[in-house]
Design an enzyme around this catalytic site. Structure first.
Site, PDB file in Angstrom:
ATOM      1  N   ARG A   1      -3.678  30.581 -20.542  1.00 24.02           N
ATOM      2  CA  ARG A   1      -2.331  30.172 -20.939  1.00 24.02           C
ATOM      3  C   ARG A   1      -2.306  29.966 -22.455  1.00 24.02           C
ATOM      4  NH1 ARG A   1       0.766  28.101 -16.635  1.00 24.02           N
ATOM      5  NH2 ARG A   1      -0.388  27.613 -14.718  1.00 24.02           N
TER       6      ARG A   1
ATOM      7  N   ASP B   1       1.214   6.896 -16.396  1.00 23.92           N
ATOM      8  CA  ASP B   1       0.502   8.140 -16.652  1.00 23.92           C
ATOM      9  C   ASP B   1      -0.724   7.825 -17.506  1.00 23.92           C
ATOM     10  OD1 ASP B   1       1.358  11.346 -16.423  1.00 23.92           O
ATOM     11  OD2 ASP B   1      -0.144  10.893 -17.961  1.00 23.92           O
TER      12      ASP B   1
ATOM     13  N   ALA C   1       7.715  24.473 -11.122  1.00 21.28           N
ATOM     14  CA  ALA C   1       8.504  23.385 -11.698  1.00 21.28           C
ATOM     15  C   ALA C   1       9.751  23.103 -10.867  1.00 21.28           C
ATOM     16  CB  ALA C   1       8.897  23.728 -13.129  1.00 21.28           C
TER      17      ALA C   1
ATOM     18  N   ARG D   1       6.723  24.329 -21.688  1.00 20.43           N
ATOM     19  CA  ARG D   1       6.396  23.273 -20.734  1.00 20.43           C
ATOM     20  C   ARG D   1       6.418  21.893 -21.430  1.00 20.43           C
ATOM     21  NH1 ARG D   1       3.608  24.040 -16.078  1.00 20.43           N
ATOM     22  NH2 ARG D   1       3.103  26.148 -16.779  1.00 20.43           N
TER      23      ARG D   1
ATOM     24  N   ASP E   1       2.903  19.352  -7.237  1.00 23.45           N
ATOM     25  CA  ASP E   1       1.599  19.950  -6.967  1.00 23.45           C
ATOM     26  C   ASP E   1       0.712  19.047  -6.132  1.00 23.45           C
ATOM     27  OD1 ASP E   1       2.144  22.308  -8.213  1.00 23.45           O
ATOM     28  OD2 ASP E   1       0.929  21.945  -9.988  1.00 23.45           O
TER      29      ASP E   1
END
Length: 457
Positions: A193, A43, A330, A115, A317
């Site tokens: 958000r 990542d 999710a 999240r 996604d």
């Protein structure tokens, strides 16, 4: 049932490379490990905790996560965020109550949770299992041939048997698996958000209409304006509060997942509402560094989720961008990941392409496609509804809980259906999934059939 580590399957010899360690990527990493595969994952972020709000986790996703950890840590953490709010009251811009959106079956395992917290608990589980997770690095190149898949990171080539892209809607993997509908496009909608610690609301009497010392259960409220829908909710028994504001908006610029916006940008959009003074203190309580404006993307149906050579695939996604109106983003990424781990094991190291194609057949055709498109349809229908008609069942752009979606066990399905899918792929006979009702299957088939008419970016 959780998977005890001492009874995990024997090593398969398959090395799975994963790009992207969000919820889908981490679930894939842990699931693949527990199915006997060797995992190497990357990542680009040095700190995996993402910014933003909370997410809804329905039983089809939460049960998978609970089964990933035989210590019970994940299960207990998810259960602390079990949602006990039975309905979301909807108000117009004058603050007049115009309807209610029911939240049924919360006693069956529906959770509203942070999240970032979910990512962290999955990451900690993966590290405890000894997985090879490499953070703060960028995959600059990737390759595949008939015998292997590989990536280049920092000048080093890392080899494996297959490559899983779980890196979001703008994934480079989309171009590797499909010739059409590769680029997602801006939908014309964005979402504000935000999240706040529950104590911030408790300390401000102006917020006590949503979260006060006397509240025994979590609360949810929606506000319906001409070009914006705002939802505020508490969760975890008042430990946190989340904001979601869907709006028709010019496409945001910059790195929208990590760059906060001024909360006044949202408040300005509702400044003409008579109920602004009620909403404002809750928004002001949101964490300044985690209040974001994110574009909502759409993408046409991919030709395939698997590359022609058969060693690259996309999940989450990267395969199917979701709108928040689905309440399934999710959980569907989790279903992709868990299914993939099982089909790779059942196919074996010598037939990686079968393992990836079996996952695709079970997931994309047609379950994920229908759930994705239905959320788009609900969102668009609500924004196209005249203000005067946004009452009762039309008061909010929300789907609610659908039994055939939330009651599904993707792990049982993958094991039970693998032989059927293998026969279909070998003979060319159509595979008709049973994880979607016939009427919805027909509708999803029509969307897939006409995929080439999708807007191209």
């Amino acid at each position: 049932m959780t998977v005890p580590h001492d009874t995990a399957p024997e090593p398969t010899g398959t090395t799975v490379i994963i790009i992207g360690l969000g919820i889908g990527g981490l679930t894939a990493a842990i699931s693949c490990h527990l199915n006997g595969h060797h995992v190497i994952a990357f990542d680009k972020l040095e700190n995996l905790e993402p910014y933003g709000d909370g997410l809804i986790l329905t039983p089809n996703g939460s049960q998978v996560l609970k089964d990933l950890d035989d210590t019970g840590i994940v299960a207990r953490w998810v259960e602390t965020w079990a949602y006990n709010c039975r309905d979301c009251k909807i108000y117009d811009t004058d603050g007049v109550h115009v309807g209610q959106h029911p939240i049924p079956d919360t006693d069956k395992g529906l959770s509203l949770l942070p999240r970032g917290g979910l990512v962290q608990i999955l990451y900690q589980t993966a590290k405890r299992l000894g997985l090879d997770l490499r953070l703060g690095v960028r995959v600059t190149e990737f390759y595949e041939d008939e015998t292997q898949a590989s990536v280049v990171v920092g000048g080093e080539r890392v080899q494996g048997d297959c490559l899983i892209f779980a890196d979001g809607a703008n994934s480079r993997g989309r171009a590797a698996v499909s010739s059409t509908n590769v680029q997602p496009y801006y939908s014309g909608f964005s979402i504000f958000r935000g999240k706040a610690d529950g104590t911030a609301l408790l300390q401000d009497p102006r917020c006590h209409w949503l979260l006060g010392p006397e509240n025994k259960v979590d609360q949810a409220a929606g506000f319906a304006g001409p070009e914006m829908y705002v939802q505020l909710a508490t969760c975890g028994g008042g430990r946190a509060s989340f904001c979601m504001g869907i709006t028709q908006h010019a496409q945001p610029e910059g790195n929208f997942w990590t760059t906060p916006v001024d909360k006044e940008e949202m408040l300005e959009k509702i400044s003409s509402w008579r109920c602004t003074d009620q909403i404002r203190p809750v928004i002001e309580a949101m964490s300044k560094d985690q209040f974001l404006l994110c574009p909502l993307l759409r993408a046409g149906v991919l030709d395939s989720w698997v590359s022609p050579t058969g060693r690259i695939t996309v999940i989450g996604d990267a395969a199917h961008p979701f709108f928040p109106t689905s309440a399934q983003g999710a959980s569907q990424a989790i279903e992709d990941a868990a299914t993939l781990a099982i089909t790779l094991r059942l196919a074996g190291k010598n037939n990686i392409k079968l393992g990836l194609q079996a996952m695709e057949a079970m997931r994309s055709k047609h379950r994920a496609t229908y759930i994705q498109r239905n959320a788009w349809r609900v969102n668009d229908a609500w924004f196209n509804t005249p203000l005067a008609e946004r009452v009762d069942k039309k008061a909010a752009p929300a789907i609610g809980v659908i039994d055939w979606i939330v009651g599904h066990s993707c792990t049982m399905y993958a094991s039970d259906q693998f032989d059927r899918v293998r026969h279909s792929l070998a003979t060319g006979q159509p595979y008709v999934p049973t994880n979607i009702p016939p009427e919805q299957f027909k509708e999803a088939t029509e969307w897939i059939t006409y995929r080439n008419t999708e807007r191209q970016a």
